[in-house]
Design a protein around this motif. Structure first.
Motif, PDB file in Angstrom:
ATOM      1  N   VAL A 253     -40.029  18.445 -53.064  1.00 40.93           N
ATOM      2  CA  VAL A 253     -40.986  17.364 -53.267  1.00 40.93           C
ATOM      3  C   VAL A 253     -42.219  17.940 -53.946  1.00 40.93           C
ATOM      4  N   PRO A 254     -42.527  17.511 -55.163  1.00 45.28           N
ATOM      5  CA  PRO A 254     -43.703  18.059 -55.857  1.00 45.28           C
ATOM      6  C   PRO A 254     -45.005  17.535 -55.257  1.00 45.28           C
ATOM      7  N   GLY A 255     -46.088  18.243 -55.513  1.00 49.36           N
ATOM      8  CA  GLY A 255     -47.392  17.803 -55.056  1.00 49.36           C
ATOM      9  C   GLY A 255     -47.677  18.222 -53.626  1.00 49.36           C
ATOM     10  N   ARG A 256     -48.664  17.590 -53.023  1.00 53.40           N
ATOM     11  CA  ARG A 256     -49.128  17.971 -51.688  1.00 53.40           C
ATOM     12  C   ARG A 256     -48.341  17.295 -50.569  1.00 53.40           C
ATOM     13  N   HIS A 257     -47.520  16.332 -50.898  1.00 49.70           N
ATOM     14  CA  HIS A 257     -46.681  15.652 -49.921  1.00 49.70           C
ATOM     15  C   HIS A 257     -47.531  15.078 -48.789  1.00 49.70           C
ATOM     16  N   LEU A 258     -48.309  14.044 -49.140  1.00 48.44           N
ATOM     17  CA  LEU A 258     -49.267  13.463 -48.215  1.00 48.44           C
ATOM     18  C   LEU A 258     -48.600  12.756 -47.044  1.00 48.44           C
ATOM     19  N   ALA A 259     -47.422  12.162 -47.247  1.00 52.78           N
ATOM     20  CA  ALA A 259     -46.778  11.391 -46.183  1.00 52.78           C
ATOM     21  C   ALA A 259     -46.486  12.250 -44.962  1.00 52.78           C
ATOM     22  N   GLY A 260     -45.943  13.456 -45.176  1.00 53.44           N
ATOM     23  CA  GLY A 260     -45.656  14.334 -44.051  1.00 53.44           C
ATOM     24  C   GLY A 260     -46.911  14.749 -43.302  1.00 53.44           C
ATOM     25  N   ARG A 261     -47.986  14.996 -44.034  1.00 55.25           N
ATOM     26  CA  ARG A 261     -49.243  15.376 -43.385  1.00 55.25           C
ATOM     27  C   ARG A 261     -49.799  14.229 -42.547  1.00 55.25           C
ATOM     28  N   LEU A 262     -49.729  13.026 -43.091  1.00 51.11           N
ATOM     29  CA  LEU A 262     -50.221  11.875 -42.338  1.00 51.11           C
ATOM     30  C   LEU A 262     -49.420  11.660 -41.059  1.00 51.11           C
ATOM     31  N   ALA A 263     -48.112  11.869 -41.132  1.00 51.14           N
ATOM     32  CA  ALA A 263     -47.264  11.626 -39.960  1.00 51.14           C
ATOM     33  C   ALA A 263     -47.660  12.513 -38.786  1.00 51.14           C
ATOM     34  N   VAL A 264     -47.856  13.806 -39.016  1.00 53.35           N
ATOM     35  CA  VAL A 264     -48.134  14.724 -37.907  1.00 53.35           C
ATOM     36  C   VAL A 264     -49.541  14.544 -37.343  1.00 53.35           C
ATOM     37  N   LEU A 301     -41.144   7.888 -42.103  1.00 50.13           N
ATOM     38  CA  LEU A 301     -40.055   7.262 -42.849  1.00 50.13           C
ATOM     39  C   LEU A 301     -40.270   7.387 -44.347  1.00 50.13           C
ATOM     40  N   LEU A 302     -41.515   7.261 -44.793  1.00 52.33           N
ATOM     41  CA  LEU A 302     -41.805   7.437 -46.215  1.00 52.33           C
ATOM     42  C   LEU A 302     -41.507   8.864 -46.663  1.00 52.33           C
ATOM     43  N   SER A 303     -41.831   9.836 -45.808  1.00 55.35           N
ATOM     44  CA  SER A 303     -41.524  11.231 -46.134  1.00 55.35           C
ATOM     45  C   SER A 303     -40.021  11.441 -46.277  1.00 55.35           C
ATOM     46  N   MET A 304     -39.244  10.819 -45.389  1.00 55.73           N
ATOM     47  CA  MET A 304     -37.795  10.925 -45.490  1.00 55.73           C
ATOM     48  C   MET A 304     -37.297  10.304 -46.786  1.00 55.73           C
ATOM     49  N   ALA A 305     -37.845   9.142 -47.135  1.00 57.87           N
ATOM     50  CA  ALA A 305     -37.429   8.483 -48.374  1.00 57.87           C
ATOM     51  C   ALA A 305     -37.752   9.343 -49.593  1.00 57.87           C
ATOM     52  N   VAL A 306     -38.901  10.005 -49.581  1.00 62.33           N
ATOM     53  CA  VAL A 306     -39.281  10.870 -50.703  1.00 62.33           C
ATOM     54  C   VAL A 306     -38.321  12.054 -50.811  1.00 62.33           C
ATOM     55  N   HIS A 307     -37.958  12.641 -49.672  1.00 65.84           N
ATOM     56  CA  HIS A 307     -37.003  13.757 -49.708  1.00 65.84           C
ATOM     57  C   HIS A 307     -35.637  13.302 -50.210  1.00 65.84           C
ATOM     58  N   LEU A 308     -35.212  12.129 -49.778  1.00 69.35           N
ATOM     59  CA  LEU A 308     -33.918  11.628 -50.249  1.00 69.35           C
ATOM     60  C   LEU A 308     -33.958  11.331 -51.745  1.00 69.35           C
ATOM     61  N   ARG A 309     -35.084  10.868 -52.236  1.00 69.59           N
ATOM     62  CA  ARG A 309     -35.205  10.561 -53.662  1.00 69.59           C
ATOM     63  C   ARG A 309     -35.112  11.820 -54.514  1.00 69.59           C
ATOM     64  N   THR A 324     -29.183   6.451 -39.946  1.00 66.85           N
ATOM     65  CA  THR A 324     -29.018   5.604 -38.766  1.00 66.85           C
ATOM     66  C   THR A 324     -30.132   5.842 -37.761  1.00 66.85           C
ATOM     67  N   ALA A 325     -30.566   7.091 -37.630  1.00 62.06           N
ATOM     68  CA  ALA A 325     -31.699   7.381 -36.746  1.00 62.06           C
ATOM     69  C   ALA A 325     -32.935   6.617 -37.195  1.00 62.06           C
ATOM     70  N   ALA A 326     -33.188   6.601 -38.505  1.00 61.85           N
ATOM     71  CA  ALA A 326     -34.331   5.847 -39.017  1.00 61.85           C
ATOM     72  C   ALA A 326     -34.181   4.358 -38.725  1.00 61.85           C
ATOM     73  N   GLY A 327     -32.959   3.852 -38.801  1.00 62.29           N
ATOM     74  CA  GLY A 327     -32.720   2.449 -38.469  1.00 62.29           C
ATOM     75  C   GLY A 327     -33.038   2.135 -37.020  1.00 62.29           C
ATOM     76  N   PHE A 328     -32.684   3.038 -36.104  1.00 59.04           N
ATOM     77  CA  PHE A 328     -33.022   2.823 -34.699  1.00 59.04           C
ATOM     78  C   PHE A 328     -34.535   2.884 -34.483  1.00 59.04           C
ATOM     79  N   LEU A 329     -35.226   3.725 -35.248  1.00 58.12           N
ATOM     80  CA  LEU A 329     -36.681   3.776 -35.139  1.00 58.12           C
ATOM     81  C   LEU A 329     -37.299   2.433 -35.530  1.00 58.12           C
ATOM     82  N   VAL A 330     -36.851   1.882 -36.637  1.00 60.03           N
ATOM     83  CA  VAL A 330     -37.358   0.578 -37.074  1.00 60.03           C
ATOM     84  C   VAL A 330     -37.005  -0.498 -36.038  1.00 60.03           C
ATOM     85  N   SER A 331     -35.793  -0.452 -35.488  1.00 59.23           N
ATOM     86  CA  SER A 331     -35.389  -1.423 -34.476  1.00 59.23           C
ATOM     87  C   SER A 331     -36.259  -1.297 -33.227  1.00 59.23           C
TER      88      SER A 331
END
Length: 470
Positions: A253-264, A301-309, A324-331
């Motif tokens: 993931v290029p850049g500073r990867h703000l989503a992961g930092r915000l999550a923690v 979840l945004l960090s996961m989406a960025v890694h998958l992209r 599926t784990a992410a789906g259970f989190l949303v549920s």
């Protein structure tokens, strides 16, 4: 972790002559101290700071046994669960899930990945084994005592839990105290603090079972569950995933990867507001904490989406587990919101939805734990087998990670655990005891299949190599 292909086949040969490093006549600088995680015959492919493979494997194996116990306890508690989610049989089943399964597996992951993330070894391998033994006793005695209404057993389990957490803090303080920046390290520090707070909260519960000093109503129990689920278990997964996703998905993931930092940062901040708000019954504080916590989980979840992209490797079954784990989190977020809206007017229905939300959040962590175990366990075992000269799979070809378990059984594990979590959530939310019993049985089966699948092939390879040639 270091890729096996980047590690030489054998360590460099030792020099034939060497001076005593303690001698004042030796012109060379003194040798560096031996890392606490070192052991004789370290297999190539594992970083020098990683503890011996039996340490994390013992934790993960015990977590599989805990999942079996959790599933059985849920099936037995099906009647009480649909009438009172805070009844002792339900609390016992929940503790088998949170302590013997999730916390046991996450503690094993911490022993394995904290040295990797910080590049510093554990303080002591002996402390790791002492932590495992004491936590194993706590994780089984405490829920067993609750189910059997044996307060002395509950108190013994609580005492062992305090010992285990103290040992874990002492052991992990060495690598986590290192001056190493990065949001995964920050997240692990917060998670360890969350574990301590969760334990302190639990100790008050154990003390109250005899003295009845507190009003352990539903919102108080939920405040405790919020800390354990998100400030301890969830935050550990969020922090470790920031290191595992780039490796397993080959995602840069290029850049500073703000989503992961915000999550923690946002997840512990949200818990810091939500849990006291629930405990004191102060709705504005609880809602503010819920919003901040939801923002942190959304950043995850945004960090996961960025890694998958940015991934350069097809996810396969591992991607199915993580998705599926992410789906259970949303549920779980949706069920929690529904519970908050329904609870003021319909207390029983609101409590059922809240219990289903807790189960969904537990499913988020369980899916992620089992999915990553199918990656991590083969990696560890592969290095050990190669170090013992086992280079071929059961078919005689070159030994790879995927050769160390059966793909069909892995798919069966995914199907069982996913269907089990869905059935448990449905049974709790709709107050259907038979569906809850089915869910518990499926989870127990998932634990058995996963344990057998990840252990059988390495055992067969070891036995085959031990047989004399011809």
């Amino acid at each position: 972790m270091t890729a096996p292909s980047q590690v030489p086949d054998r360590p460099p040969a030792a020099p034939q002559q060497s001076l005593d490093p303690r001698s004042p006549l030796d012109p060379r600088p003194p040798l560096a101290p031996k890392p606490a995680a070192a052991w004789a015959g370290r297999p190539p492919g594992l970083p020098a700071v990683v503890p011996p493979p039996p340490v994390p494997l013992a934790f993960l194996g015990a977590a599989a046994a805990g999942l079996v116990a959790c599933g059985v306890a849920l099936a037995l508690a099906r009647g009480a669960a649909v009438t009172d989610p805070t009844a002792d049989p339900v609390v016992a089943a929940a503790h088998f899930g949170m302590l013997a399964t999730l916390s046991m597996g996450v503690a094993g992951a911490l022993h394995q990945f904290t040295p990797v993330v910080t590049q510093r070894p554990l303080r002591s391998v002996a402390l790791a084994w002492a932590t495992f033994a004491s936590w194993l006793g706590a994780a089984w005695l405490l829920p067993s005592g609750i189910a059997a209404r044996q307060e002395s057993v509950v108190e013994t389990g609580g005492g062992l839990a305090v010992i285990a957490i103290a040992l874990l803090v002492v052991n992990l303080s060495a690598p986590l105290a290192a001056r190493r920046k990065g949001h995964p390290v920050t997240g692990l520090r917060f998670a360890l603090a969350g574990f301590v707070v969760t334990a302190c909260f639990g100790v008050t519960y154990v003390a109250d079972r005899r003295g009845y000093w507190f009003d352990l109503s539903g919102h108080v129990v939920l405040a405790h569950a919020i800390i354990g689920l998100f400030a301890w278990l969830g935050l550990t997964y969020v922090a470790v995933a920031e290191k595992l996703w780039p490796m397993f998905f080959l995602a840069h993931v290029p850049g500073r990867h703000l989503a992961g930092r915000l999550a923690v940062w946002l997840i512990p901040a949200g818990v810091l507001l939500l849990s006291p708000g629930l405990l004191a019954g102060f709705a504005p504080l609880a809602w503010a904490g819920a919003v901040v916590l939801a923002a942190g989980l959304g950043a995850h979840l945004l960090s996961m989406a960025v890694h998958l992209r940015h991934r350069r490797r097809s996810g396969g079954l591992h991607l199915a587990f993580v998705g599926t784990a992410a789906g259970f989190l949303v549920s779980g977020i949706g069920l929690a919101l529904a519970a908050a809206l329904v609870l003021p007017g319909h207390h029983a229905a609101g409590m059922a939805l809240a219990a289903a939300a807790v189960a969904a959040f537990g499913g988020w962590l369980l899916e992620a734990l089992i999915g990553h175990a199918h990656k991590v366990v083969p990696f560890i075992v592969w290095s050990v087998l190669r170090a013992k000269g086992i280079n071929a799979n059961l078919s005689g070809g070159p030994l790879g990670f995927a050769d160390l378990y059966r793909q069909r059984l892995a798919v069966a594990t995914y199907t069982l655990v996913t269907a089990g979590v869905l059935a448990v959530c449905t049974g709790l939310a709709a107050a259907w005891p038979d569906v809850l019993a089915v869910g518990g049985s499926l989870l127990a089966a998932a634990g058995l299949v996963a344990a057998v699948n990840l252990a059988a092939t390495p055992v067969l390879l070891r036995r085959r190599s031990a047989r004399p040639a011809g």
